[in-house]
Design an enzyme around this catalytic site. Sequence first.
Site, short mmCIF file in Angstrom:
data_model
loop_
_atom_site.label_atom_id
_atom_site.label_comp_id
_atom_site.label_asym_id
_atom_site.label_seq_id
_atom_site.Cartn_x
_atom_site.Cartn_y
_atom_site.Cartn_z
N ASP A 25 31.23 38.62 42.66
CA ASP A 25 31.38 37.49 41.59
C ASP A 25 31.95 36.06 41.92
O ASP A 25 33.20 36.71 41.41
CB ASP A 25 31.51 37.78 40.09
N LYS A 86 32.62 25.69 42.73
CA LYS A 86 30.90 25.82 42.57
C LYS A 86 30.09 24.98 42.11
O LYS A 86 28.64 24.86 42.66
CB LYS A 86 31.32 27.24 42.29
N GLU A 184 22.91 36.73 40.15
CA GLU A 184 23.39 37.05 38.91
C GLU A 184 22.94 37.63 37.84
O GLU A 184 23.35 38.68 38.08
CB GLU A 184 24.51 35.68 38.81
N ASP A 214 23.65 35.07 29.56
CA ASP A 214 25.36 35.13 30.15
C ASP A 214 25.60 33.13 29.34
O ASP A 214 25.27 32.75 29.80
CB ASP A 214 24.32 34.54 31.76
#
Lengths: 628, 107
Positions: A25, A86, A184, A214
């Site tokens: 992850d 990211k 994800e 999330d």
Amino acid sequence: MALLQIAEPGQSTVPHEHKLAAGIDLGTTNSLVASVQSGMPKTLLDDAGRDILPSVVHYQESGTLVGDDAKALAVSEPENTIVSAKRLIGRSLADIKAKYPTLPYQFIGDENHPDINTRQGAVNPVQVSAEILKSLNARAEQALGGDLTGVVITVPAYFDDAQRQSTKDAAAIAGLNVLRLLNEPTAAAVAYGLDSMSETGEEGAKEGIVAVYDLGGGTFDISILRLNKGVFEVLATGGDSALGGDDFDLALVEHLVEQAGLARPLSNSLERQLVEQACVAKEALTNNDSVTVNLTLDDNSQWQTELSRATFDGLIKGLVSKTLRACRRALKDADIDAEQVLEVVMVGGSTRVPLVRAEVEKYFNKTPLTSIDPDKVVAIGAAIQADILAGNKPDNDMLLLDVTPLSLGLETMGGLVEKVIPRNTTIPVAKAQEFTTFKDGQTAMAIHVLQGERELVDDCRSLARFELRGIPAMTAGAAHIRVTFKVDADGLLAVTAMEKSTGVEASIEVKPSFGLQEDDIANMIKASMSNAKEDIVARMLKEQQVEAARVLESVQAALAADGNLLNDQERQQVDETLKNLLATSQSDDTDAIEAAIEVVNQATATFAERRMDASIKVALSGQSVDQI
Amino acid sequence: MSVTMTPAAAERVKTFLTNRGKGLGLRLGIKTTGCSGLAYVLEFVDELNEDDEMFTLDDVNIIIDGKSLVYLDGIELDFVKEGLNEGFKFTNPNAKGECGCGESFNV
């Protein structure tokens, strides 16, 4: 001595050929690595027993620090400490500057591939991510006792081709073999075994709608997935890239400042103390109805207050409602009612907050899935998928598939987009379509690859351009050019064009030079629906314009060859209609263009007849009737 | 015939079997491969083969096929932690030599 793990029946490997696989992850703030051992997925720990690796890289004079050590230097040396790489990966400088105007980094290099200037020289976001992956890889190899066969890395569902390719590049730099990039939310659903669920509860049916909520430290993402025959399809994504648990802390800080009667500006140490205490209090309120908060004020006096969960809930209520509004929008985009959602999966540390769980449960009218640690659930899902892909499961275990988020196609005459692979096609996939030349004697063809749902090139995203050369000279429409679109299991595209009679071919692997904005994919899909009508009108106009150009081209070619078949008056008449068609085709009146084409057709009917007669005469001359 | 398990190994095997949610037990075996000739097999069992023998050891069903029995007499299965790595380990009184990694042996 190498230690053994229990294998599935018949899946024991020969010594030294263990198929070790891990799921990674690769998060914006934190990263984790997990693996399946003896049939049980778990996150892997470092020497200090921590499973979370902060996604922070610090560049020193000599050497590079990753994780907690790097994070400790983020405040003192921000320009040499890269956090949240990211957010930068696969994006152009313009994208980054528009989205994150206050980053402390010095950007250098070109517009499409920006680098960050550090003490060690230029590094790009791909290299930063590679450092994080290297660190996780080293941990996994130590914990599993051997080299990894391959890894599954998770990426946000809204990542476009450029961001996915950049993530793969980072893995390549880190020396990792990527078995698959996995969305994800899909990974979270897999961790809960939803890939083998069904509405009736019977095994094997495999369908239903899953919502993945999330809520992390700094971002909120909601994804609506549809599981159909073992394939997860992303119906809609939404969220807020600046809303998370950190905002809960800040709301609490403001409350404490007010309660303690403090006036801003406060000393740095007190501000830090407030944020720390707020975070501690928030976490304690997950399992307690009230907590005591202690502060040491600037004059060294102690201040204390009792904080109830009800007070905290009141402070964050507005923020939680904001996430639910995003859920409503995502459901609307997906054209799904909240009642149709079969399961809700909770991801991210902030979903531990009781109010969040309660509100989500109320909104979806369903108890959300929370039994797996929400910080680890994505890595766990990736590990399960990696275990299957590495071949540690018997063949009959299903292989999870993904879909293309947007349609892929190419430009045809008139600036139109011909879709070759429609969106939501399961990947890997290869599709071919035949195209032809537009002009007599055309020997090259430009292939322009596009991504998007709209009809016109200008409204879609350009992915790549290349040329097919060496097409033998033929009349317009005689050449057969086969264009093949291939999307591999990671969603990466390769396009090949081949002229069939000669076999000449050209191809390109699509590595787009800059990224889409985070919400662009969703916007592009939405735009295609809201603009459907205009798009069709525009398409019809373009088609008529292309047809007009084709007629003009072929009549003029014929006149050049056999103009002598017409007398001056006839010739003048034909020229007149051609001039009229040329003028009309510049307008945006589809019907008028169609009419003008018809006029040309009628005006040239006699001419066409004479040409045919003439060519028959040529063919027949010198032959007796018997021979025919 | 004596095969034994350490308490740590028994506890882990039970956990893994429960987590898997199905299966008859744990297969111990050997196969002819590896750099020293023979290699250990450690697998979950869903169905028995003809020459399998099943017995219970510390509440765990252990399955061993007839051919492997000869080689496995006297072995002890342990679960150990070595640094970050953890897993099962065989101690085999019959083994005369092991390869460097301990995954294969000869008798």
